[in-house]
Design an enzyme around this catalytic site. Structure first.
Site, PDB file in Angstrom:
ATOM      1  N   ASN A   1       0.851  -1.187   0.000  1.00 13.46           N
ATOM      2  CA  ASN A   1       0.000   0.000   0.000  1.00 13.46           C
ATOM      3  C   ASN A   1       0.887   1.237   0.000  1.00 13.46           C
ATOM      4  OD1 ASN A   1      -2.410   1.605   0.329  1.00 13.46           O
ATOM      5  ND2 ASN A   1      -1.830   1.884   2.484  1.00 13.46           N
TER       6      ASN A   1
ATOM      7  N   HIS B   1       0.962   5.156   1.298  1.00  9.64           N
ATOM      8  CA  HIS B   1       0.289   6.041   2.253  1.00  9.64           C
ATOM      9  C   HIS B   1       0.957   7.418   2.206  1.00  9.64           C
ATOM     10  CE1 HIS B   1      -2.095   6.991   5.786  1.00  9.64           C
ATOM     11  NE2 HIS B   1      -1.022   7.584   6.276  1.00  9.64           N
TER      12      HIS B   1
ATOM     13  N   SER C   1       4.940   6.711   2.295  1.00 10.31           N
ATOM     14  CA  SER C   1       5.454   5.405   2.734  1.00 10.31           C
ATOM     15  C   SER C   1       4.820   4.318   1.894  1.00 10.31           C
ATOM     16  CB  SER C   1       5.071   5.133   4.193  1.00 10.31           C
ATOM     17  OG  SER C   1       5.483   6.174   5.045  1.00 10.31           O
TER      18      SER C   1
ATOM     19  N   ASP D   1      -2.666   0.397   7.637  1.00 11.34           N
ATOM     20  CA  ASP D   1      -1.370   1.098   7.696  1.00 11.34           C
ATOM     21  C   ASP D   1      -0.396   0.566   8.743  1.00 11.34           C
ATOM     22  OD1 ASP D   1      -2.487   2.801   5.769  1.00 11.34           O
ATOM     23  OD2 ASP D   1      -3.276   4.150   7.302  1.00 11.34           O
TER      24      ASP D   1
HETATM   25  C1  GRF Z   1      -2.626   9.175  -2.562  1.00 12.42           C
HETATM   26  O1  GRF Z   1      -2.172  10.237  -1.774  1.00 12.42           O
HETATM   27  C2  GRF Z   1      -2.422   7.878  -1.835  1.00 12.42           C
HETATM   28  O2  GRF Z   1      -1.263   7.812  -1.082  1.00 12.42           O
HETATM   29  C3  GRF Z   1      -3.602   7.908  -0.924  1.00 12.42           C
HETATM   30  O3  GRF Z   1      -4.655   8.417  -1.698  1.00 12.42           O
HETATM   31  C4  GRF Z   1      -4.135   9.219  -2.724  1.00 12.42           C
HETATM   32  C5  GRF Z   1      -4.590   8.572  -4.004  1.00 12.42           C
HETATM   33  O4  GRF Z   1      -4.275   9.307  -5.099  1.00 12.42           O
HETATM   34  N1  GRF Z   1      -3.811   6.689  -0.243  1.00 12.42           N
HETATM   35  P1  GRF Z   1      -4.479   8.688  -6.552  1.00 12.42           P
HETATM   36  O5  GRF Z   1      -5.870   8.057  -6.626  1.00 12.42           O
HETATM   37  O6  GRF Z   1      -3.397   7.688  -6.783  1.00 12.42           O
HETATM   38  O7  GRF Z   1      -4.381   9.865  -7.453  1.00 12.42           O
END
Ligand code: GRF
Length: 214
Positions: free
Chosen positions: A98, A100, A132, A141
């Protein structure tokens, strides 16, 4: 390595990954899953990559069907906001990642997604934030962190400005981790933070081969 990506939103991380994985890259996105008809599915559709909208994303059955149908080796959550069902986590140990938008273990956990993450970082007075990539277990997370990229936090930042700065490094970090996994044949921690000029990311060249050639 055959990759599935799960998204819930606009899919800019998915797009960054698709751009980074050139035809010679050791990893290929073969499936994009979503818990809704997410806008980001368009990035897959325009490249003729299979997409599936899960009808019951909280239940592992459909996930397992599609992941197995497309012989997926690695599942990447890129802006996927729900919890991955425990049966899926159990079936793909050390094979779910994932991304984050903060420096875990801080600013993660249930409810910590989107704007709220950046609001919390600003409220804490932290001078630094970042992104991360971590392994996914059955908690939000909490799995082992594999790689991080840092950005400064400025005194006059808004959540939106900080989000934009973090997103830029997300777009380098996620492809770097996926490519490292594909080269190693398993998920591995990244040795260094990817930088803007990292041409290897765009080409999928194997730096290990470069080293051996010299
Ligand atoms: C990103 O900041 C990701 O880390 C978070 O949600 C956002 C998603 O952006 N979990 P995208 O859909 O990849 O544009």
């Amino acid at each position: 390595m055959r990759i599935a990506v799960a998204i819930s939103g606009r899919g800019s991380n998915l797009e960054a990954l698709l751009r980074a994985l050139g035809p010679e890259a050791p990893a290929r996105v073969v499936l994009v899953l979503s818990d809704r008809n997410a806008a980001g599915l368009a990035h897959a559709r325009e490249r003729n990559i299979a997409t599936q909208v899960l009808e019951r994303a909280e239940d592992g059955t459909e996930w397992l069907t599609w992941l197995s149908h497309y012989s997926v080796d690695l599942l990447v959550l890129a802006g996927y906001v729900k919890l991955v069902p425990a049966t899926v986590v159990a079936a793909y140990p050390n094979r779910i990642l994932n991304i984050h938008p903060a420096l875990l273990p801080q600013f993660g956990g249930p409810g910590m997604y989107g704007r709220r993450v950046h609001q919390a970082v600003l409220a804490s007075g932290a001078r630094e934030s970042g992104a991360s990539v971590h392994l996914v277990d059955e908690h939000y997370d909490r799995g082992a962190v594999l790689a991080q990229a840092r950005v400064p936090v400025f005194p006059d930042d808004t959540p939106e400005r900080l989000a934009e700065r973090v997103l830029e490094v997300e777009h380098r970090l996620l492809p770097a981790v996926v490519l490292a996994a594909a080269r190693a044949g398993e998920v591995v921690p990244l040795e260094r933070e990817p930088t803007t000029g990292d041409r290897r990311l765009a080409t999928g060249d194997n730096p290990a081969h470069e080293g051996r050639a010299r």
